[in-house]
Structure formats: structure tokens, C-alpha cells
Design a protein around this motif. Structure first.
Motif, short mmCIF file in Angstrom:
data_model
loop_
_atom_site.label_atom_id
_atom_site.label_comp_id
_atom_site.label_asym_id
_atom_site.label_seq_id
_atom_site.Cartn_x
_atom_site.Cartn_y
_atom_site.Cartn_z
N LEU A 104 -8.22 -3.59 -16.04
CA LEU A 104 -9.32 -3.17 -15.19
C LEU A 104 -8.86 -2.98 -13.74
O LEU A 104 -8.00 -3.71 -13.26
N ALA A 105 -9.46 -2.01 -13.09
CA ALA A 105 -9.21 -1.78 -11.66
C ALA A 105 -10.52 -1.44 -10.98
O ALA A 105 -11.49 -1.02 -11.63
N LEU A 106 -10.54 -1.62 -9.68
CA LEU A 106 -11.71 -1.30 -8.86
C LEU A 106 -11.32 -0.20 -7.88
O LEU A 106 -10.29 -0.31 -7.20
N LEU A 107 -12.12 0.85 -7.82
CA LEU A 107 -11.93 1.93 -6.86
C LEU A 107 -13.22 2.06 -6.07
O LEU A 107 -14.26 2.44 -6.62
N SER A 108 -13.16 1.74 -4.79
CA SER A 108 -14.38 1.70 -3.99
C SER A 108 -14.21 2.36 -2.65
O SER A 108 -13.19 2.16 -1.97
N ASN A 109 -15.21 3.17 -2.27
CA ASN A 109 -15.31 3.60 -0.89
C ASN A 109 -15.89 2.43 -0.10
O ASN A 109 -17.09 2.15 -0.20
N HIS A 129 -6.05 -4.37 -10.15
CA HIS A 129 -5.79 -3.57 -8.96
C HIS A 129 -7.09 -3.29 -8.22
O HIS A 129 -8.15 -3.10 -8.83
N PHE A 130 -6.98 -3.24 -6.89
CA PHE A 130 -8.08 -2.85 -6.01
C PHE A 130 -7.61 -1.66 -5.19
O PHE A 130 -6.62 -1.75 -4.46
#
Length: 206
Positions: A104-109, A129-130
Motif C-alpha cells: 500500500l502507498a499514499l498519494l496526497s495533495n 510509501h508516502f
């Protein structure tokens, strides 16, 4: 290796209520409506790495209040907490996926301070990952952010499933080759994940 990538705001975290925005405006000592207008007017720049003091001074200029370094720090801390009301169903899905061994990874504005805070949260342990826009100086739906994402993951775009609440981001990810879907809730996300898995994993599971 396949990856499941989540957006944060309005996916893992709930959108702040009007009352929550009003409380943040109280920290600034500004009228709620003018404060919220400035908050969103300059948010994209903040999400792309704009310094916190510069951001809050821009918001203050819009709403008619002055901001110094100490108040900017206080507003940033309050803003981090503003986005810390989690959707328990989303957290349950993330926890379930991590427990089953999914990557799992997080992709955030999100601004830099938010990215720092994310990594300290209890739920962060589920993510390997972030990818935070403020740290990169670019944001969804920029084409370069998808390149940054797959580089970080070390995976081809076609082996990445991405869930986001904004159609513009989903479309941009799909154009890059990522398997992206509009977030409408955990139940629908499970369906998309199951469909994704059938392409890459045998019937015995992943």
C-alpha cells in the motif's frame, strides 16, 4: 509486484465540516466565510510546497487579518488536525489490506506539515510509501506526479491501482496508464480491487 494507492482527503479522512472550518477561522480571528474563501483560493500553492507563513499571510490578506510566524505555526497545527477526522470504514479497509500482505502507498495533495503528520499517525504503519505533493513541489493531476509515484514504487503503471475522490485526478492517472477509479466508498473499492486482482493473481489468492 502490484500496489494499491490511496488518496487521503475525503478517502481516508473525512472532509471537514463547516463548523470545523469556523473553528479554524476563530484561531485566525477572522470571519468564517472570508477565511474559508482564502483557505481554498491559495490551497493549491500550499499543496505544492508553499511555505506555511506565506500561505497563511495570503489567506490573511484575503480575509483581512495579519499573520506572523507564531500564528502561522498555530494555524498549521490546527489545519493538520482539521484533516484528522478519519473514516473508520476506510481505515478498516486499509488495515485489512495491509494485514493480508498487500503493498500500500499514499498519494496526497497535501502541504509539507501534513505529510510529516501522516507518517506519525497510527494508521501510517499500513503504508510502505508516502508520496506528498508539498514535498515534491508538484501535485495531482500533473503528469509528473504519476511518474514520481511509479518511480517511488518501482512498479509499472499498469500494476498500480489508485483510488481518489476527484474525477480529474482519476482521469489523469488513467491517461498515464495507472488503473485508477473514483472513490465512492470502501465497498466499491473492494470491488475494484477484486477485479484488479483477478488479472494478476490465481484463484488461490495473492
Amino acid at each position: 509486484m502490484t500496489w494499491i494507492v490511496f488518496d487521503y482527503g475525503e478517502v481516508i479522512a473525512q472532509r471537514p465540516s463547516a463548523r470545523a472550518f469556523a473553528r479554524l477561522a476563530e484561531v485566525a480571528g477572522a470571519p468564517a466565510a472570508e477565511f474559508e474563501d482564502g483557505y481554498w483560493r491559495f490551497r493549491d500553492k500550499f499543496d505544492r510546497g508553499m511555505a506555511a507563513l506565506d500561505y497563511w499571510q495570503a489567506v490573511g490578506g484575503q480575509a483581512g487579518f495579519e499573520v506572523g510566524p507564531a500564528q502561522a505555526d498555530a494555524l498549521t497545527a490546527a489545519d493538520v488536525e482539521l484533516w484528522n477526522t478519519l473514516d473508520p470504514r476506510s481505515v478498516a479497509l486499509v488495515t485489512e489490506l495491509a494485514a493480508s500482505g498487500r503493498q500500500l502507498a499514499l498519494l496526497s495533495n497535501a502541504p509539507i506539515a501534513h505529510g510529516t503528520a501522516f507518517r506519525a499517525r497510527e494508521w501510517a504503519g499500513s503504508f510502505r510509501h508516502f508520496v506528498i505533493s508539498g514535498e515534491l513541489g508538484l501535485a495531482k493531476p500533473d503528469p509528473a506526479i504519476w511518474e514520481a509515484l511509479v518511480d517511488r514504487l518501482g512498479s509499472p503503471a499498469g500494476e498500480v491501482l489508485f483510488l481518489d475522490d476527484r474525477e480529474v485526478n482519476v482521469t489523469a492517472a488513467q491517461e498515464f496508464g495507472i488503473r485508477a477509479f473514483l472513490w465512492t466508498g470502501p465497498d466499491d473499492a473492494r470491488r475494484h480491487i477484486a477485479e484488479f486482482d483477478r488479472e494478476f493473481f490465481p484463484a488461490t489468492g495473492y
